[in-house]
Design a protein around this motif. Structure first.
Motif, mmCIF file in Angstrom:
data_model
loop_
_atom_site.group_PDB
_atom_site.id
_atom_site.type_symbol
_atom_site.label_atom_id
_atom_site.label_comp_id
_atom_site.label_asym_id
_atom_site.label_seq_id
_atom_site.Cartn_x
_atom_site.Cartn_y
_atom_site.Cartn_z
ATOM 1 N N ARG A 182 -77.634 -117.553 60.689
ATOM 2 C CA ARG A 182 -76.857 -116.908 61.753
ATOM 3 C C ARG A 182 -77.788 -116.269 62.787
ATOM 4 O O ARG A 182 -77.628 -116.458 63.996
ATOM 5 N N TYR A 187 -75.754 -121.647 64.612
ATOM 6 C CA TYR A 187 -74.425 -122.157 64.951
ATOM 7 C C TYR A 187 -74.450 -122.895 66.285
ATOM 8 O O TYR A 187 -73.744 -123.897 66.469
ATOM 9 N N ASP A 219 -66.309 -116.207 59.972
ATOM 10 C CA ASP A 219 -66.952 -117.260 60.755
ATOM 11 C C ASP A 219 -65.939 -118.105 61.514
ATOM 12 O O ASP A 219 -66.298 -118.758 62.495
#
Length: 381
Positions: A182, A187, A219
């Motif tokens: 992350r 992402y 998420d």
């Protein structure tokens, strides 16, 4: 005899005595079978660890020295390929660090040769797969950073795909790994992979996305902000069946989320409905053998339709969800559970329920960092 540590030469001579044709063969006793199995296993384990040390020494040698000795990039690829075979055993994989082989493999992730970078990522994938011990060792040896760099910015597509595969194995069931992914803006890298023209890259990115969505419900909102639902909708019409199934699975995970996911899909409800109707029409037109192969896709389309529109799809109504000869998705009656109810209740009292991870408020501020572009770190030779 089972405890007698025979030499390999003697073991080989003993084995050949049964197949040299000089005398009639005789049945091997159970005791001899056990001795042979133990002797082979013992020798092979010792031999593999010895070979690991040799490979580690070679990989630790400066490239200039190897080149002076006539070692080519192809030879290094072959060495990494051999190493990958050895580390398929979890025990041998965990020995790789102790014999000095893990750090050189990680160093090869930054090699100037794209094929070597890709092969080194293959080795890391095998080492860390379903192996928490080696996952931790790779993280501690700074193996995460070059993998992220290769995944997001390697000029070679195969090296990028291999790096994503290694990252996927590295962070599964590994909370520190997921947190690092992350923070490294991973992402955004997944979003870029979904926008690529490579079905293989798309499949790997979708599979990792599905895992992250299933592990942490927060998420769902992050992926929605990054535009993943629209990308997945586009991939539902892919010519690649694996991409279609993975995209449908990701959409289903988002649709099932009660916080934001379903609302993010409802914003494009008409488009999603048209896409699902298009898939249903395509399924209707499939040949029988293709229809059987598309079982998972049929079930995903129906489940997504039910989740979004609260009624069965036309696949159910037309008998295309479960074909003749296929098992029904419904479970058979549970006849035996009553006999084990007291034992199960005792187990429930002892065990702590498993909870999905949720970063909560402590990490929500950091999540907005994921909205930026994917990083592009320079690579050293």
């Amino acid at each position: 005899m089972a405890g007698d540590r025979m030499s390999w030469a003697r073991l080989l001579k003993w084995s050949l005595s049964y197949i040299d044709g000089a005398r009639p063969s005789r049945p091997i006793s159970e005791e001899e079978r056990r001795w042979l199995a133990e002797a082979v296993e013992l020798h092979m384990a010792e031999d593999v660890v010895s070979r690991l040390r040799e490979i580690a020494l070679l990989m630790s040698t400066p490239l200039s020295v190897l080149e002076a000795q006539g070692i080519t990039p192809g030879d290094i690829e072959d060495l990494l390929a051999e190493l990958q075979v050895h580390v398929e055993s979890i025990d041998i994989a965990n020995d790789l660090h102790s014999v000095g082989g893990l750090v050189p493999v990680i160093r090869y992730l930054r090699n100037s040769n794209a094929r070597i970078r890709a092969k080194a990522a293959d080795v890391v994938t095998t080492v860390v797969q379903n192996n928490p011990t080696s996952q931790q060792r790779v993280m501690e040896a700074s193996g995460f950073e070059p993998l992220v760099s290769n995944f997001t910015s390697d000029p070679d597509l195969t090296a990028r795909i291999k790096a994503l595969g290694a990252l996927s194995s590295l962070i599964r069931n590994n909370k520190p790994g997921v947190a690092a992914f992350r923070l490294a803006n991973g992402y955004a890298g997944l979003r870029e992979a979904l926008n690529s023209e490579s079905a293989r890259f798309q499949r790997k990115a979708l599979n990792l996305t599905h895992y992250l969505l299933s592990e942490n419900h927060y998420d769902c909102s992050v992926f929605a902000q990054l535009g993943f639902p629209r990308l997945m909708m586009r991939l539902v019409s892919s010519d690649d069946s694996g991409v279609r199934e993975a995209a449908l699975g990701g959409l289903l995970e988002i649709a099932r989320d009660t916080t934001l996911g379903s609302r993010s899909l409802l914003a494009d409800q008409d488009r999603l409905q048209r896409l699902l109707q298009g898939r249903i029409q395509s399924i209707r037109m499939m040949a029988p053998e293709d229809l059987a192969a598309a079982r998972e896709e049929r079930q995903l389309v129906d489940s997504l339709w039910i989740t979004c529109y609260h009624q069965p799809s036309m696949l159910q109504q037309e008998g295309l969800l479960v074909l003749p000869g296929e098992e029904s998705s419904e479970q058979p009656p549970d006849v035996a559970s009553g006999f084990f109810e007291p034992l199960r209740q005792g187990s429930v009292r002892r065990d702590t329920p498993h909870e999905r991870s949720d970063p909560g408020n402590a990490t929500r501020g950091g999540m907005m960092l994921l909205l930026g572009p994917a990083p592009g770190n320079p690579r050293s030779s």
